[in-house]
Design an enzyme around this catalytic site. Sequence first.
Site, PDB file in Angstrom:
ATOM      1  N   HIS A 158      53.610  59.353  77.547  1.00 23.90           N
ATOM      2  CA  HIS A 158      54.243  58.706  78.460  1.00 23.90           C
ATOM      3  C   HIS A 158      54.936  58.761  79.965  1.00 23.90           C
ATOM      4  O   HIS A 158      55.952  59.916  79.486  1.00 23.90           O
ATOM      5  CB  HIS A 158      55.497  57.753  77.489  1.00 23.90           C
TER       6      HIS A 158
ATOM      7  N   ARG B 103      48.950  40.949  77.073  1.00 29.59           N
ATOM      8  CA  ARG B 103      48.244  40.656  78.566  1.00 29.59           C
ATOM      9  C   ARG B 103      47.385  41.711  79.347  1.00 29.59           C
ATOM     10  O   ARG B 103      47.552  41.523  80.359  1.00 29.59           O
ATOM     11  CB  ARG B 103      49.545  41.261  78.789  1.00 29.59           C
TER      12      ARG B 103
ATOM     13  N   GLU C 264      45.735  52.423  70.393  1.00 30.94           N
ATOM     14  CA  GLU C 264      47.419  51.720  70.296  1.00 30.94           C
ATOM     15  C   GLU C 264      48.085  50.384  69.450  1.00 30.94           C
ATOM     16  O   GLU C 264      47.604  49.310  70.451  1.00 30.94           O
ATOM     17  CB  GLU C 264      48.233  51.854  71.592  1.00 30.94           C
TER      18      GLU C 264
ATOM     19  N   HIS D 150      45.721  49.819  82.118  1.00 33.70           N
ATOM     20  CA  HIS D 150      45.859  49.359  83.605  1.00 33.70           C
ATOM     21  C   HIS D 150      43.793  48.794  84.396  1.00 33.70           C
ATOM     22  O   HIS D 150      44.400  48.383  84.750  1.00 33.70           O
ATOM     23  CB  HIS D 150      47.095  49.636  84.463  1.00 33.70           C
TER      24      HIS D 150
ATOM     25  N   GLU E  84      52.986  61.479  68.469  1.00 31.25           N
ATOM     26  CA  GLU E  84      52.892  61.856  69.586  1.00 31.25           C
ATOM     27  C   GLU E  84      54.333  61.897  70.223  1.00 31.25           C
ATOM     28  O   GLU E  84      55.217  60.773  69.494  1.00 31.25           O
ATOM     29  CB  GLU E  84      52.234  60.336  70.423  1.00 31.25           C
TER      30      GLU E  84
ATOM     31  N   HIS F 139      45.880  49.909  74.164  1.00 35.24           N
ATOM     32  CA  HIS F 139      46.739  48.670  72.998  1.00 35.24           C
ATOM     33  C   HIS F 139      46.770  47.455  73.227  1.00 35.24           C
ATOM     34  O   HIS F 139      46.665  46.855  74.154  1.00 35.24           O
ATOM     35  CB  HIS F 139      48.640  49.181  73.778  1.00 35.24           C
TER      36      HIS F 139
ATOM     37  N   THR G 273      56.014  50.236  77.063  1.00 41.29           N
ATOM     38  CA  THR G 273      56.382  50.622  75.779  1.00 41.29           C
ATOM     39  C   THR G 273      57.679  51.664  75.967  1.00 41.29           C
ATOM     40  O   THR G 273      57.544  52.345  77.180  1.00 41.29           O
ATOM     41  CB  THR G 273      55.640  51.760  74.275  1.00 41.29           C
TER      42      THR G 273
ATOM     43  N   ARG H  97      47.872  44.497  73.133  1.00 40.70           N
ATOM     44  CA  ARG H  97      49.328  43.681  72.294  1.00 40.70           C
ATOM     45  C   ARG H  97      48.981  41.923  71.893  1.00 40.70           C
ATOM     46  O   ARG H  97      48.131  42.045  71.693  1.00 40.70           O
ATOM     47  CB  ARG H  97      50.298  43.936  73.313  1.00 40.70           C
TER      48      ARG H  97
ATOM     49  N   ASN I 158      44.168  56.274  78.511  1.00 44.17           N
ATOM     50  CA  ASN I 158      44.592  54.945  78.817  1.00 44.17           C
ATOM     51  C   ASN I 158      43.976  54.436  79.450  1.00 44.17           C
ATOM     52  O   ASN I 158      44.677  54.309  80.763  1.00 44.17           O
ATOM     53  CB  ASN I 158      46.106  55.128  78.434  1.00 44.17           C
TER      54      ASN I 158
END
Length: 242
Positions: free
Chosen positions: A191, A49, A70, A10, A151, A43, A101, A45, A7
């Site tokens: 996660h 963000r 995602e 970030h 998942e 993801h 999440t 969103r 992922n």
Amino acid sequence: MIKLAINVDHVATLRQARGINEPDPVLAAGICELAGASGIVVHLREDRRHIQDRDVQLLRQTVKTKLNLEMATSEEIIGIALAIKPDMVTLVPEKRAELTTEGGLDVVGQQKKIAKAIAQFAKAGIPVSLFIDPDLDQIKAARQAGATIVEIHTGRYCNTRTETEQNREFGLLATASEAACELNLKVNAGHGLNYINVGRVAGLEALDELSIGHAIMARAMMVGLDRAVREMLDIIYKANKR
Ligand code: PXP
């Protein structure tokens, strides 16, 4: 052999902190793939963000392995996903104020809405994964809703503070992943996984893929992204062989 999807949200978080055009999650995704990642996860969103629409569009063109988008079960994002056609989507719960999440999706409580979204994606040939807690009722509901992948949320396992708690949470992950596998679901997990806690989870035979973001990006700031990915893969492969 268990796979690793990375992922890159970030990388976009850091970019958005400055509002300029670097670092670029698209470039990061390429480095992750070159270092051995089997998939890239982002993801998109509703509050945008970190990942932006532009990122998903470019990643669709550049990712060579597998692009997993995602997303919340929201009409706007479903529309974007159907237009961009990622290789798969993962439906997650999304709250505006959360840092990341939090819990898994309540498939039992929202089966109709989720089944409708899965049907829309199935029509477009896009497989859907549901991000759920290690809970047998949620797994059965995911199957009934038409998901082909789940998942399993590893957050509670990762947040444990004692060995006893960790053993209990690991037991739930093991039972849930086997139960999902028996229902012919492909089983992923993720996660909160990091270089210390990942080994035990990577040893679970029912798992197909791990999804990891924060720990790899945090280490990448210190040692570089290529090395951070390779070190994670090394731990996962060694654990998976046992
Ligand atoms: N899987 C899902 C469904 C997530 O929402 C996240 C966080 O974006 C991850 C995996 C990766 O979690 P982490 O960043 O803690 O590795």
